[in-house]
Design an enzyme around this catalytic site. Structure first.
Site, mmCIF file in Angstrom:
data_model
loop_
_atom_site.group_PDB
_atom_site.id
_atom_site.type_symbol
_atom_site.label_atom_id
_atom_site.label_comp_id
_atom_site.label_asym_id
_atom_site.label_seq_id
_atom_site.Cartn_x
_atom_site.Cartn_y
_atom_site.Cartn_z
ATOM 1 N N HIS A 123 0.798 -1.222 0.000
ATOM 2 C CA HIS A 123 0.000 0.000 0.000
ATOM 3 C C HIS A 123 0.838 1.284 0.000
ATOM 4 C CE1 HIS A 123 -3.604 -2.297 0.221
ATOM 5 N NE2 HIS A 123 -3.687 -2.475 1.513
ATOM 6 N N HIS B 1 -9.733 2.243 0.441
ATOM 7 C CA HIS B 1 -9.682 1.094 1.348
ATOM 8 C C HIS B 1 -10.790 1.177 2.404
ATOM 9 C CE1 HIS B 1 -7.786 -2.110 3.692
ATOM 10 N NE2 HIS B 1 -6.958 -2.295 2.678
ATOM 11 N N GLU C 190 -11.592 -3.488 -3.058
ATOM 12 C CA GLU C 190 -10.604 -2.506 -3.494
ATOM 13 C C GLU C 190 -10.367 -2.647 -4.993
ATOM 14 O OE1 GLU C 190 -7.116 -3.229 -0.790
ATOM 15 O OE2 GLU C 190 -8.637 -4.415 0.204
HETATM 16 C C1 BGC Z 1 -4.759 -6.308 2.026
HETATM 17 C C2 BGC Z 1 -4.508 -7.096 3.277
HETATM 18 C C3 BGC Z 1 -3.845 -6.174 4.251
HETATM 19 C C4 BGC Z 1 -4.763 -5.024 4.522
HETATM 20 C C5 BGC Z 1 -4.154 -4.049 5.468
HETATM 21 C C6 BGC Z 1 -5.656 -5.178 2.360
HETATM 22 O O1 BGC Z 1 -5.872 -4.407 1.238
HETATM 23 O O2 BGC Z 1 -5.315 -7.083 1.006
HETATM 24 O O3 BGC Z 1 -3.690 -8.201 3.014
HETATM 25 O O4 BGC Z 1 -3.508 -6.828 5.436
HETATM 26 O O5 BGC Z 1 -5.054 -4.373 3.332
HETATM 27 O O6 BGC Z 1 -5.109 -3.579 6.325
#
Ligand code: BGC
Length: 352
Positions: free
Chosen positions: A105, A175, A311
């Site tokens: 991310h 998210h 997402e």
């Molecule tokens: C991911 C998860 C990750 C989370 C973090 C998601 O978008 O797919 O694997 O742990 O984000 O909060």
């Protein structure tokens, strides 16, 4: 200050964080400029009662203390990049390894931890912007990003525009964690999910895609007909075991860059249904497996699987997977993507 704009506290360096409220007579959405996050999303249930279907926190301190990307805009690259690095135009770019050996991310100080600038605010829309300098978090090019949140009838639309002065990989997402029985109602395992995709990108260690596109047919990843989120989630299937439940990227069926519905969800308790729409090639269905008892709005406890995310994105690890649809934003070209979350009500899951 307008009445749909208030202070949400200050960053340690004094930067003001604001909360913005959008309303259109049907939906009401609160955003904060920290992370450009959705903090609440109020939709009517089958009796017209207002239900907040988005998880969130009460204070800026709570947002700054969590690592769940709660409601946030994520970038520059949503999801994982294997080995925390990539090669582009013959140059190697190391990234921050913030998820074991991988980058997740956007790295340590991704878009979710930045304070976005309010460019424009109307009653039912807000445009936020950010400039990410050349080599920030290891990514090349000075990147200007603008995200417009807008309420259009029964849909929350999230439009993203970006431009970079160097070629760079780019895959933004939102998210938000949804719980269609209400953010404070507990596990979503009894809620329903449907994903149109016939293929997904299986992962290996560290949840990095293997590079294959595997058929969902005959596996618990087949969500093409409506089922409870919890129906197969704990089955002894290697992909589910690796991720602790659903946390995978599904390939948009017949992806053509147009805006289509990719997924749907439903709560029998409230009758609230949602559909997720995108023009990007992938969608991550994440069942909130790593939520861990965070204390959210009004003291609600967000335990494991108390919210799910849909997402919209390029496939994870695309910068290292030449076979995946390219996520490279070329210097001087304009990036545009549109995500939509539509809310309506149904009598039963069979109608989904
Ligand atoms: C991911 C998860 C990750 C989370 C973090 C998601 O978008 O797919 O694997 O742990 O984000 O909060």
């Amino acid at each position: 200050m307008e009445e749909n704009r208030r202070s949400f506290g200050r960053m340690p360096d004094g930067t003001q964080v604001e909360e913005l409220t959008l309303e259109n007579g049907r939906l009401k959405c609160k955003l904060i400029t920290y992370g450009g996050a959705v903090r609440s999303l109020i939709v009517p249930d089958r009796d017209g009662k207002a239900v907040d279907v988005a998880l969130g926190f009460d204070t800026l301190e709570d947002y700054r203390a969590q690592d769940k990307y709660m409601g946030a805009l994520v970038g520059r690259y949503a999801n994982r990049i294997g080995g925390a690095g990539f090669t582009l135009n013959g140059v190697e770019y190391p990234l921050c390894a913030n998820d074991g050996p991988n980058s997740l991310h956007g790295g340590a100080m991704g878009f979710d931890k930045r304070v976005w600038t309010v460019e424009e605010l109307t009653g039912d829309s807000a445009t936020l912007s950010l400039v990410s300098p050349d080599m920030q978090e290891g990514y090349p090019g000075t990147l200007t990003v603008r995200v417009t949140y807008s309420l259009a009838q029964d849909m929350l639309k999230i439009g993203c525009w970006a431009k970079s002065d160097k070629d760079t990989p780019f895959s933004p997402t939102n998210h938000s964690y949804f719980n269609l029985s209400g953010h404070d109602s507990g596990s979503v395992e009894g809620q329903y999910i449907k994903l149109r995709s016939a293929r997904y990108t299986p992962v290996g260690a560290g949840l990095i895609p293997t590079g294959e596109l595997a058929p969902v047919e005959g596996t618990p990843m087949d969500l093409r007909s409506v089922q409870r989120i919890g129906e197969h989630i704990d089955e002894p299937f290697d992909q589910l075991a690796l991720a602790g439940g659903y946390d995978h990227n599904w390939a948009i069926e017949d992806w053509d860059g147009q805006f289509h519905a990719a997924a749907m969800a439903y709560s029998q308790d409230t009758g609230i249904a949602m559909s997720a729409h995108t023009d990007l090639p992938g969608i991550q269905f994440y069942a909130g497996n790593f939520l861990n008892g965070e204390v959210g709005k009004g003291g609600a406890v967000y335990a494991k699987r108390c919210g799910f995310c849909l997402e919209t994105q390029f496939y994870p690890d695309t910068p290292n997977k030449p076979g995946f649809p390219s996520c490279v934003l070329r210097a001087g070209e304009e990036f545009r993507s549109l995500t939509g979350y539509r809310f309506f009500t149904l009598d039963n899951a069979g109608q989904l």
